[in-house]
Design an enzyme around this catalytic site. Sequence first.
Site, mmCIF file in Angstrom:
data_model
loop_
_atom_site.group_PDB
_atom_site.id
_atom_site.type_symbol
_atom_site.label_atom_id
_atom_site.label_comp_id
_atom_site.label_asym_id
_atom_site.label_seq_id
_atom_site.Cartn_x
_atom_site.Cartn_y
_atom_site.Cartn_z
ATOM 1 N NE ARG A 234 -4.394 -1.157 0.205
ATOM 2 C CZ ARG A 234 -4.601 -2.240 -0.545
ATOM 3 N NH1 ARG A 234 -3.658 -2.655 -1.369
ATOM 4 N NH2 ARG A 234 -5.740 -2.900 -0.481
ATOM 5 C CD GLU A 263 -3.267 3.370 -5.244
ATOM 6 O OE1 GLU A 263 -4.367 2.781 -5.220
ATOM 7 O OE2 GLU A 263 -2.200 2.826 -4.952
ATOM 8 C CG HIS A 282 -3.624 -0.622 -6.260
ATOM 9 N ND1 HIS A 282 -3.955 0.056 -5.118
ATOM 10 C CD2 HIS A 282 -3.720 -1.952 -5.932
ATOM 11 C CE1 HIS A 282 -4.239 -0.790 -4.147
ATOM 12 N NE2 HIS A 282 -4.101 -2.028 -4.625
HETATM 13 P P1 NAD Z 1 -1.736 -11.100 5.182
HETATM 14 O O1 NAD Z 1 -2.636 -10.563 6.239
HETATM 15 O O2 NAD Z 1 -1.841 -12.540 4.793
HETATM 16 O O3 NAD Z 1 -0.210 -10.830 5.571
HETATM 17 C C1 NAD Z 1 0.237 -9.619 6.082
HETATM 18 C C2 NAD Z 1 1.433 -9.904 6.985
HETATM 19 O O4 NAD Z 1 1.964 -8.662 7.424
HETATM 20 C C3 NAD Z 1 1.044 -10.710 8.242
HETATM 21 O O5 NAD Z 1 1.837 -11.871 8.333
HETATM 22 C C4 NAD Z 1 1.327 -9.734 9.378
HETATM 23 O O6 NAD Z 1 1.801 -10.391 10.534
HETATM 24 C C5 NAD Z 1 2.407 -8.852 8.767
HETATM 25 N N1 NAD Z 1 2.559 -7.575 9.467
HETATM 26 C C6 NAD Z 1 1.598 -6.840 10.103
HETATM 27 N N2 NAD Z 1 2.179 -5.750 10.656
HETATM 28 C C7 NAD Z 1 3.495 -5.813 10.373
HETATM 29 C C8 NAD Z 1 4.605 -4.981 10.686
HETATM 30 N N3 NAD Z 1 4.472 -3.871 11.424
HETATM 31 N N4 NAD Z 1 5.827 -5.335 10.218
HETATM 32 C C9 NAD Z 1 5.997 -6.462 9.484
HETATM 33 N N5 NAD Z 1 4.971 -7.302 9.172
HETATM 34 C C10 NAD Z 1 3.744 -6.969 9.609
HETATM 35 O O7 NAD Z 1 -1.976 -10.155 3.920
HETATM 36 P P2 NAD Z 1 -1.610 -10.456 2.389
HETATM 37 O O8 NAD Z 1 -2.757 -11.102 1.728
HETATM 38 O O9 NAD Z 1 -0.263 -11.097 2.308
HETATM 39 O O10 NAD Z 1 -1.561 -8.973 1.828
HETATM 40 C C11 NAD Z 1 -0.600 -8.044 2.314
HETATM 41 C C12 NAD Z 1 -0.966 -6.648 1.856
HETATM 42 O O11 NAD Z 1 -0.793 -6.571 0.450
HETATM 43 C C13 NAD Z 1 -2.459 -6.310 2.085
HETATM 44 O O12 NAD Z 1 -2.677 -5.764 3.363
HETATM 45 C C14 NAD Z 1 -2.745 -5.322 0.982
HETATM 46 O O13 NAD Z 1 -2.635 -4.005 1.474
HETATM 47 C C15 NAD Z 1 -1.653 -5.581 -0.059
HETATM 48 N N6 NAD Z 1 -2.207 -6.052 -1.345
HETATM 49 C C16 NAD Z 1 -1.924 -5.355 -2.467
HETATM 50 C C17 NAD Z 1 -2.443 -5.791 -3.685
HETATM 51 C C18 NAD Z 1 -2.136 -5.063 -4.970
HETATM 52 O O14 NAD Z 1 -2.822 -5.242 -5.963
HETATM 53 N N7 NAD Z 1 -1.102 -4.262 -5.012
HETATM 54 C C19 NAD Z 1 -3.258 -6.929 -3.738
HETATM 55 C C20 NAD Z 1 -3.493 -7.637 -2.571
HETATM 56 C C21 NAD Z 1 -2.961 -7.186 -1.367
#
Ligand code: NAD
Length: 324
Positions: A234, A263, A282
Site C-alpha cells: 500500500r 490513487e 495498483h
Molecule cells: P496477510 O494478512 O496474509 O499478511 C500480512 C502480513 O503482514 C502478516 O503476516 C502480518 O503479521 C504482517 N505484518 C503486520 N504488521 C506488520 C509490521 N508492522 N511489520 C511487518 N509485518 C507486519 O496479507 P496479504 O494477503 O499477504 O496482503 C498483504 C498486503 O498486500 C495487504 O494488506 C494489501 O494491502 C496488499 N495487497 C496489495 C495488492 C495489490 O494489488 N497491489 C493486492 C493484494 C494485497
Amino acid sequence: MAEKVLIAGNIHQDGLRLFEQREGLSVEITEAVDEATLAGLARDVSAILVRSARISAAAIDSAPHLKVVSRHGVGFNSVDVDALTARGIPLAIAVGGNAVSVAEHTFYLILALTKHGGDYDAAARHGDFSYRSRPLATEVSGKSLLVIGFGRIGTRVAARALAFDMEVLVYDPYVDPKTIRAGGCTEVTDLHAVLPGVDILTIHCPLNAETTGLVSARELEAMQPSAILINTARGGVVDETALYTALTQHTITAAGIDVFVTEPTVQDDPLLTLDNVIVSPHCAGVTCESSSRTSRIAAQNVLSALDGSIEPEFVVNAEVLKHA
Ligand code: NAD
C-alpha cells in the site's frame, strides 16, 4: 424480505453470476466513490461488495439493514472496520483471490529492474547492441531479499525468491520464527540492523497506524546504493517524499511501485518523473485469473454472510461472528 446487494465498482461476470443464481436477490452496481452517494445507495441494502471505494462510518450508519461488507481483495484500510464491529457486522475479505498474482507481479518488478528490461528493449529497437560489452543487468541469484510481512503474499514471494537461489530474510513480528525458518528463510528481529546488507526490500504488510511510514528516510538511508525497493502493498507504508529523495540522491538505485498514497496517480507526482522507477497502476493483484477468482470469493462471502454461515478465516473482525 427481498435482499439487495450494492456493488461499488465493477466485478468479473463470474462473481455476478453467483448473485444471479440466488433467488430473490437484487443487485445494484455503482461506479460512485463519494461518501454521500454511497451512503444514499446503501440505505436499503443488506450487503455491500466493494472494490476500491472508501466505506466510511457515515455510509455504514446510513444502512440499517446491512449484514456484511465484502471487500473485493484482501487489503481493508479503505473500510471503517470499527464502525462495522460496533454494529456486529462482519467485514469479509477475498482470501485466496490474488496472492499468487501479487507475488508474480512483485517478481516482475524485481526482474524488470535487475535485468533493465526497459533499457534493453529500447536499445534493441534502435539496433544498439553495446550493452553486450557494458552490461547493466545483475543476477538475483545469491542476492539478499528482505520480505516485510510474511502472510499470504510474503510467503509466496519468499518461495519464488528461494527458487531463484536468493537468500531470503523475513521481518514480521507477528509470525513465529519457527514458521519463517520452516519456509527456508531467516527471521529478522531488528529491521535496522539488517538494512545495510539488503539487496532488495519488498513490502507485504498491511497499511495501518503501525506500518504507516515503516520505510522512511532513516530506513532508506541505511540501505546500500545498489539496493532496490519494491512496494506492492500500500502507498503510505513507504514515505514517498523520502523515497523520491533516496532515488534522486542515489541512496538506493531503483524502485518498483504498484501502490501510491494518491490513487489514481496525478501527473505531477515527482516519482513518475524518475527513470530509475518502474510503476504500475495498483494492479499487482489483478490478472485475468485473479479477477474471476476474487469476484467469486467476494460474492460467495456476501451469500454466506447473508445465510449466517461465513467462515471466520474470511472475516477481519471475526469477533462479531461469536456474538452472532
Ligand atoms: P496477510 O494478512 O496474509 O499478511 C500480512 C502480513 O503482514 C502478516 O503476516 C502480518 O503479521 C504482517 N505484518 C503486520 N504488521 C506488520 C509490521 N508492522 N511489520 C511487518 N509485518 C507486519 O496479507 P496479504 O494477503 O499477504 O496482503 C498483504 C498486503 O498486500 C495487504 O494488506 C494489501 O494491502 C496488499 N495487497 C496489495 C495488492 C495489490 O494489488 N497491489 C493486492 C493484494 C494485497
